[in-house]
Design an enzyme around this catalytic site. Structure first.
Site, PDB file in Angstrom:
ATOM      1  N   LYS A   9      37.534   2.862 -16.033  1.00 60.73           N
ATOM      2  CA  LYS A   9      38.366   1.802 -16.837  1.00 60.73           C
ATOM      3  C   LYS A   9      39.647   2.146 -17.182  1.00 60.73           C
ATOM      4  O   LYS A   9      40.373   3.258 -17.111  1.00 60.73           O
ATOM      5  CB  LYS A   9      37.749   1.458 -18.385  1.00 60.73           C
ATOM      6  N   TYR A  49      32.551  -9.854 -17.325  1.00 63.62           N
ATOM      7  CA  TYR A  49      31.757  -9.629 -18.711  1.00 63.62           C
ATOM      8  C   TYR A  49      31.412 -10.975 -19.148  1.00 63.62           C
ATOM      9  O   TYR A  49      31.154 -10.963 -20.462  1.00 63.62           O
ATOM     10  CB  TYR A  49      32.736  -9.010 -19.723  1.00 63.62           C
ATOM     11  N   PHE A  57      33.858  -9.136 -29.643  1.00 66.96           N
ATOM     12  CA  PHE A  57      34.752  -8.331 -29.071  1.00 66.96           C
ATOM     13  C   PHE A  57      35.419  -8.894 -27.828  1.00 66.96           C
ATOM     14  O   PHE A  57      36.034  -8.136 -27.068  1.00 66.96           O
ATOM     15  CB  PHE A  57      34.298  -6.865 -28.855  1.00 66.96           C
ATOM     16  N   ARG A  85      23.831   5.974 -15.519  1.00 66.34           N
ATOM     17  CA  ARG A  85      23.910   5.402 -16.958  1.00 66.34           C
ATOM     18  C   ARG A  85      23.570   6.696 -17.752  1.00 66.34           C
ATOM     19  O   ARG A  85      24.100   6.799 -18.682  1.00 66.34           O
ATOM     20  CB  ARG A  85      22.610   4.671 -17.284  1.00 66.34           C
ATOM     21  N   THR A  91      27.168   3.970 -24.879  1.00 68.93           N
ATOM     22  CA  THR A  91      28.171   3.031 -25.056  1.00 68.93           C
ATOM     23  C   THR A  91      29.201   3.512 -26.086  1.00 68.93           C
ATOM     24  O   THR A  91      30.177   3.503 -25.688  1.00 68.93           O
ATOM     25  CB  THR A  91      27.879   1.604 -25.452  1.00 68.93           C
ATOM     26  N   ARG A 102      31.181   9.716 -21.193  1.00 68.21           N
ATOM     27  CA  ARG A 102      31.714   9.374 -22.411  1.00 68.21           C
ATOM     28  C   ARG A 102      31.867  10.170 -23.464  1.00 68.21           C
ATOM     29  O   ARG A 102      32.788  10.246 -24.130  1.00 68.21           O
ATOM     30  CB  ARG A 102      30.910   7.967 -22.929  1.00 68.21           C
ATOM     31  N   ASN A 112      35.798   3.197 -23.622  1.00 71.22           N
ATOM     32  CA  ASN A 112      34.798   4.234 -22.943  1.00 71.22           C
ATOM     33  C   ASN A 112      34.678   4.574 -21.524  1.00 71.22           C
ATOM     34  O   ASN A 112      33.719   4.925 -21.226  1.00 71.22           O
ATOM     35  CB  ASN A 112      33.432   3.576 -23.894  1.00 71.22           C
ATOM     36  N   HIS A 115      32.195   2.032 -16.545  1.00 78.92           N
ATOM     37  CA  HIS A 115      31.195   0.921 -16.613  1.00 78.92           C
ATOM     38  C   HIS A 115      30.138   1.301 -15.499  1.00 78.92           C
ATOM     39  O   HIS A 115      30.607   2.073 -14.518  1.00 78.92           O
ATOM     40  CB  HIS A 115      31.702  -0.473 -16.419  1.00 78.92           C
ATOM     41  N   GLU A 126      27.590  -7.594  -9.120  1.00 84.55           N
ATOM     42  CA  GLU A 126      28.916  -6.877  -9.496  1.00 84.55           C
ATOM     43  C   GLU A 126      29.545  -6.178  -8.301  1.00 84.55           C
ATOM     44  O   GLU A 126      30.814  -6.348  -7.857  1.00 84.55           O
ATOM     45  CB  GLU A 126      28.792  -5.853 -10.518  1.00 84.55           C
TER      46      GLU A 126
HETATM   47  P1  ATP Z   1      29.375  -1.364 -19.612  1.00 81.36           P
HETATM   48  O1  ATP Z   1      28.604  -2.370 -19.342  1.00 81.36           O
HETATM   49  O2  ATP Z   1      30.956  -1.293 -19.547  1.00 81.36           O
HETATM   50  O3  ATP Z   1      28.967  -0.299 -18.692  1.00 81.36           O
HETATM   51  P2  ATP Z   1      27.517  -0.775 -21.674  1.00 81.36           P
HETATM   52  O4  ATP Z   1      26.478  -1.491 -20.886  1.00 81.36           O
HETATM   53  O5  ATP Z   1      27.334   0.629 -22.281  1.00 81.36           O
HETATM   54  O6  ATP Z   1      28.871  -0.653 -20.908  1.00 81.36           O
HETATM   55  P3  ATP Z   1      27.872  -3.189 -22.974  1.00 81.36           P
HETATM   56  O7  ATP Z   1      26.853  -3.701 -24.306  1.00 81.36           O
HETATM   57  O8  ATP Z   1      27.399  -3.798 -21.803  1.00 81.36           O
HETATM   58  O9  ATP Z   1      27.865  -1.704 -22.885  1.00 81.36           O
HETATM   59  O10 ATP Z   1      29.316  -3.662 -23.427  1.00 81.36           O
HETATM   60  C1  ATP Z   1      30.311  -3.674 -22.443  1.00 81.36           C
HETATM   61  C2  ATP Z   1      31.473  -3.175 -22.750  1.00 81.36           C
HETATM   62  O11 ATP Z   1      31.881  -3.788 -23.922  1.00 81.36           O
HETATM   63  C3  ATP Z   1      31.449  -1.819 -23.348  1.00 81.36           C
HETATM   64  O12 ATP Z   1      31.448  -0.630 -22.238  1.00 81.36           O
HETATM   65  C4  ATP Z   1      32.462  -1.603 -24.421  1.00 81.36           C
HETATM   66  O13 ATP Z   1      33.764  -1.191 -23.464  1.00 81.36           O
HETATM   67  C5  ATP Z   1      32.753  -3.029 -24.802  1.00 81.36           C
HETATM   68  N1  ATP Z   1      32.128  -3.095 -26.174  1.00 81.36           N
HETATM   69  C6  ATP Z   1      30.612  -2.987 -26.419  1.00 81.36           C
HETATM   70  N2  ATP Z   1      30.537  -3.134 -27.633  1.00 81.36           N
HETATM   71  C7  ATP Z   1      31.507  -3.187 -28.223  1.00 81.36           C
HETATM   72  C8  ATP Z   1      32.023  -3.381 -29.533  1.00 81.36           C
HETATM   73  N3  ATP Z   1      31.061  -3.201 -30.641  1.00 81.36           N
HETATM   74  N4  ATP Z   1      33.241  -3.098 -29.865  1.00 81.36           N
HETATM   75  C9  ATP Z   1      34.306  -3.163 -28.999  1.00 81.36           C
HETATM   76  N5  ATP Z   1      33.871  -3.059 -27.622  1.00 81.36           N
HETATM   77  C10 ATP Z   1      32.657  -3.081 -27.191  1.00 81.36           C
HETATM   78 MG    MG Z   2      26.780  -3.371 -19.824  1.00 80.39          MG
END
Ligand code: ATP
Ligand code: MG
Length: 137
Positions: A9, A49, A57, A85, A91, A102, A112, A115, A126
């Site tokens: 990212k 997304y 967010f 993962r 996350t 992370r 973070n 992805h 994707e």
């Molecule tokens: P990713 O999909 O990026 O691999 P993830 O699966 O761990 O990460 P998701 O729940 O899918 O997390 O959320 C996607 C992304 O949105 C997160 O990686 C983070 O960058 C952002 N995100 C998630 N939760 C929050 C939050 N509460 N506040 C701000 N950003 C968030």
């Molecule tokens: Mg995710």
């Protein structure tokens, strides 16, 4: 062998951490079989997304993902989706295990660093959003 989709990212590219993160990925037994640096458009980030469209967010997330270049990748290995993962960590970096990407590098729950796809169906969608079949070798 399974394939998963990865993004390094903007917070990672901005801090010149792509090599350090790739080192963790390769040492975890995952092979980088496709990789390119791109600046995501707003449309690409919103599509990518899309599942989070209704979350509070979402707008901030799209702004963050388009603010600087990212590195998109395809990773290959045994159980690559679950393995990556695990290597990424939680996350929220505050909850991420020692040695995970992370824990090592993330700045916040939003910034973070990486992805990784969460299931075979999402991995396929994707990967196809960013790579043609002949770019994956
Ligand atoms: P990713 O999909 O990026 O691999 P993830 O699966 O761990 O990460 P998701 O729940 O899918 O997390 O959320 C996607 C992304 O949105 C997160 O990686 C983070 O960058 C952002 N995100 C998630 N939760 C929050 C939050 N509460 N506040 C701000 N950003 C968030
Ligand atoms: Mg995710």
């Amino acid at each position: 062998l399974e394939r998963t989709f990865s993004i390094l990212k903007p917070d990672a590219t901005e801090r010149n951490l792509t090599g350090a993160i790739n080192d963790v990925i390769e040492k975890a037994g995952l092979r980088i079989v496709a990789q390119k640096r791109v600046r995501m458009t707003r449309e690409q980030a919103e599509t990518f997304y899309g599942v989070h469209r209704e979350r509070p967010f979402f707008a901030e997330l799209v702004a963050f993902m388009t603010a600087a270049p990212v590195v998109v990748q395809v990773l290959e290995g045994e159980g690559a989706i679950a393995r990556y993962r695990e290597v990424m960590g939680a996350t929220n970096p505050a909850n991420a295990a020692e040695g995970t990407i992370r824990k090592l590098f993330a700045r916040s729950v939003q910034e973070n660093s990486v992805h990784g796809s969460d299931a075979p169906e999402t991995a396929q969608v994707e990967i196809a959003q960013f790579f043609a079949g002949n770019e994956i070798v």
